[in-house]
Design an enzyme around this catalytic site. Structure first.
Site, PDB file in Angstrom:
ATOM      1  N   TYR A 160       0.769  -1.671  -0.028  1.00  0.00           N
ATOM      2  CA  TYR A 160      -0.169   0.130   0.236  1.00  0.00           C
ATOM      3  C   TYR A 160       1.038   1.749   0.293  1.00  0.00           C
ATOM      4  O   TYR A 160       0.806   2.187  -1.079  1.00  0.00           O
ATOM      5  CB  TYR A 160      -0.855  -0.087   1.275  1.00  0.00           C
ATOM      6  N   LYS A 164       1.201   3.774  -3.117  1.00  0.00           N
ATOM      7  CA  LYS A 164       0.606   5.099  -2.974  1.00  0.00           C
ATOM      8  C   LYS A 164       2.025   7.145  -2.970  1.00  0.00           C
ATOM      9  O   LYS A 164       1.735   7.484  -3.116  1.00  0.00           O
ATOM     10  CB  LYS A 164      -0.029   5.942  -1.278  1.00  0.00           C
TER      11      LYS A 164
HETATM   12  P1  NAP Z   1     -13.503   2.706   0.891  1.00  0.00           P
HETATM   13  O1  NAP Z   1     -14.748   2.794   1.516  1.00  0.00           O
HETATM   14  O2  NAP Z   1     -12.352   1.619   0.883  1.00  0.00           O
HETATM   15  O3  NAP Z   1     -14.107   2.733  -0.690  1.00  0.00           O
HETATM   16  C1  NAP Z   1     -13.115   2.162  -1.665  1.00  0.00           C
HETATM   17  C2  NAP Z   1     -13.378   2.875  -3.109  1.00  0.00           C
HETATM   18  O4  NAP Z   1     -13.023   2.534  -3.724  1.00  0.00           O
HETATM   19  C3  NAP Z   1     -15.244   2.315  -3.468  1.00  0.00           C
HETATM   20  O5  NAP Z   1     -15.951   3.393  -3.791  1.00  0.00           O
HETATM   21  C4  NAP Z   1     -14.905   0.900  -4.097  1.00  0.00           C
HETATM   22  O6  NAP Z   1     -15.491   0.229  -4.972  1.00  0.00           O
HETATM   23  C5  NAP Z   1     -13.730   1.283  -5.172  1.00  0.00           C
HETATM   24  N1  NAP Z   1     -12.864   0.811  -6.002  1.00  0.00           N
HETATM   25  C6  NAP Z   1     -12.115  -0.652  -5.226  1.00  0.00           C
HETATM   26  N2  NAP Z   1     -11.478  -1.114  -5.969  1.00  0.00           N
HETATM   27  C7  NAP Z   1     -12.232  -0.781  -7.168  1.00  0.00           C
HETATM   28  C8  NAP Z   1     -11.634  -1.095  -8.190  1.00  0.00           C
HETATM   29  N3  NAP Z   1     -10.456  -1.950  -8.647  1.00  0.00           N
HETATM   30  N4  NAP Z   1     -11.955  -0.100  -9.416  1.00  0.00           N
HETATM   31  C9  NAP Z   1     -12.795   0.611  -8.982  1.00  0.00           C
HETATM   32  N5  NAP Z   1     -13.052   0.938  -7.660  1.00  0.00           N
HETATM   33  C10 NAP Z   1     -12.890   0.527  -6.562  1.00  0.00           C
HETATM   34  O7  NAP Z   1     -12.285   3.988   0.236  1.00  0.00           O
HETATM   35  P2  NAP Z   1     -11.835   5.183   1.508  1.00  0.00           P
HETATM   36  O8  NAP Z   1     -10.825   4.899   2.485  1.00  0.00           O
HETATM   37  O9  NAP Z   1     -12.793   6.037   1.084  1.00  0.00           O
HETATM   38  O10 NAP Z   1      -9.680   5.441   0.694  1.00  0.00           O
HETATM   39  C11 NAP Z   1     -10.567   6.359  -0.368  1.00  0.00           C
HETATM   40  C12 NAP Z   1      -9.445   6.654  -0.700  1.00  0.00           C
HETATM   41  O11 NAP Z   1      -8.448   7.184   0.469  1.00  0.00           O
HETATM   42  C13 NAP Z   1      -8.734   5.243  -0.977  1.00  0.00           C
HETATM   43  O12 NAP Z   1      -7.730   5.653  -2.351  1.00  0.00           O
HETATM   44  C14 NAP Z   1      -7.588   5.279  -0.067  1.00  0.00           C
HETATM   45  O13 NAP Z   1      -5.968   4.220  -0.160  1.00  0.00           O
HETATM   46  C15 NAP Z   1      -7.069   6.502   0.377  1.00  0.00           C
HETATM   47  N6  NAP Z   1      -6.594   6.348   2.062  1.00  0.00           N
HETATM   48  C16 NAP Z   1      -7.787   6.240   3.007  1.00  0.00           C
HETATM   49  C17 NAP Z   1      -7.657   6.908   3.858  1.00  0.00           C
HETATM   50  C18 NAP Z   1      -8.066   6.278   5.000  1.00  0.00           C
HETATM   51  O14 NAP Z   1      -7.884   6.293   6.001  1.00  0.00           O
HETATM   52  N7  NAP Z   1     -10.155   6.262   5.206  1.00  0.00           N
HETATM   53  C19 NAP Z   1      -6.451   6.743   4.415  1.00  0.00           C
HETATM   54  C20 NAP Z   1      -5.175   7.090   3.362  1.00  0.00           C
HETATM   55  C21 NAP Z   1      -6.127   7.308   2.311  1.00  0.00           C
HETATM   56  P3  NAP Z   1     -17.058  -0.545  -4.524  1.00  0.00           P
HETATM   57  O15 NAP Z   1     -17.936   0.134  -2.910  1.00  0.00           O
HETATM   58  O16 NAP Z   1     -17.773  -0.376  -5.782  1.00  0.00           O
HETATM   59  O17 NAP Z   1     -16.171  -1.252  -3.968  1.00  0.00           O
END
Ligand code: NAP
Length: 252
Positions: A160, A164
């Protein structure tokens, strides 16, 4: 759609947001729509993206629900072409779709490494490349959602963190390459944000984590969405190639 006589900051703009069905991506799509943008909400399937697209449609003219595996280069090309046609152009691209497959280095499978790189890094590349021409036409904005662990590294997240960090390198390169066409490209590196991705943390992990965050709380998706809208909007036009860390001081 609500009617208003005041000009909204993103009125007339067309945006595409990946990972828009849940968490940060959903908040971004809704915030962009609330500021007047037409928004294509992309998730793994149309079905998955539909609820967010309906929320956007209540705020703005023109919202789409689209489904694709962001790691599939050919499918992304075709989806972007379709979205640009339906939206009547493209001004804002937000690469937010992401996954985790955590594990310590010695036990991480090749498949878990490859899958995380394919979705998080190649997925962002696929969309930037497919959307580059329409964005060059509109002097558009690209915002890539990285992570603070792409800056600091993290035990148990070699795949991961590498994906990133790769997104940050992609961001800087695209910023340099497309600056001549007035396209900006920036990364946002969130710390811990309350979403499905962090819901999996145990209470012990959560307490240990909070102890390391100077502001003493986990962030919320709206805080990432607000910065995304700023970078996409009129005030963000002279910022490019940057990684903006939004982590409550975690990485200090
Ligand atoms: P999340 O709630 O797990 O949602 C992930 C999203 O990505 C969902 O809309 C999912 O679609 C979509 N997705 C996953 N695999 C995919 C694929 N192969 N093709 C198309 N769509 C795909 O994630 P989140 O926490 O909101 O995170 C969003 C972003 O922020 C990510 O890049 C994550 O790495 C980054 N981030 C998050 C955090 C955190 O603390 N949450 C911190 C740092 C960075 P489906 O619903 O259809 O599965």
């Amino acid at each position: 759609m609500t009617s208003s006589t005041t000009q909204l900051p993103l009125e007339g703009q067309a945006a595409l947001v990946t990972g828009a069905s849940r968490g940060i991506g959903r908040a971004i799509a809704i915030t962009l729509a609330s500021q007047g943008a037409r928004v294509a909400c992309v998730a793994t399937s149309v079905n998955s993206a539909e609820a967010s697209a309906a929320e956007c449609a209540a705020l703005t003219d023109g919202a789409l629900a689209l489904g694709v595996d962001v790691a599939d280069n050919a499918a992304v090309k075709s989806l972007v072409k379709d979205a640009v046609q339906q939206l009547g152009g493209l001004n804002i691209l937000v690469n937010n779709a992401g996954i985790t497959r955590d594990g310590i280095l010695l036990r991480m499978s090749e498949e878990d490494f490859d899958q995380v790189i394919a979705v998080n890094l190649k997925g962002a590349f696929n969309f930037v490349q497919a959307a580059a021409r329409p964005l060059m036409k509109s002097a558009g904005r690209i915002i890539n959602i990285s992570s603070v662990v792409g800056v600091t590294g993290n035990a148990g997240q070699a795949n991961y963190a590498a994906s990133k960090a790769g997104v940050i390198g992609l961001t800087k390169s695209v910023a340099k390459e497309l600056a001549g066409r007035k396209v900006t490209c920036n990364a946002i590196a969130p710390g811990f944000i309350e979403t499905d991705m962090t819901a999996a943390l145990s209470e012990d992990q959560r307490s240990a984590l909070l102890a390391g965050i100077p502001l003493g709380r986990i962030g919320i998706s709206a805080e990432i969405a607000a910065l995304t809208a700023f970078l996409a909007g009129p005030a963000g036009g002279y910022i490019t190639g940057q990684t903006l860390v939004v982590d409550g001081g975690l990485s200090l």
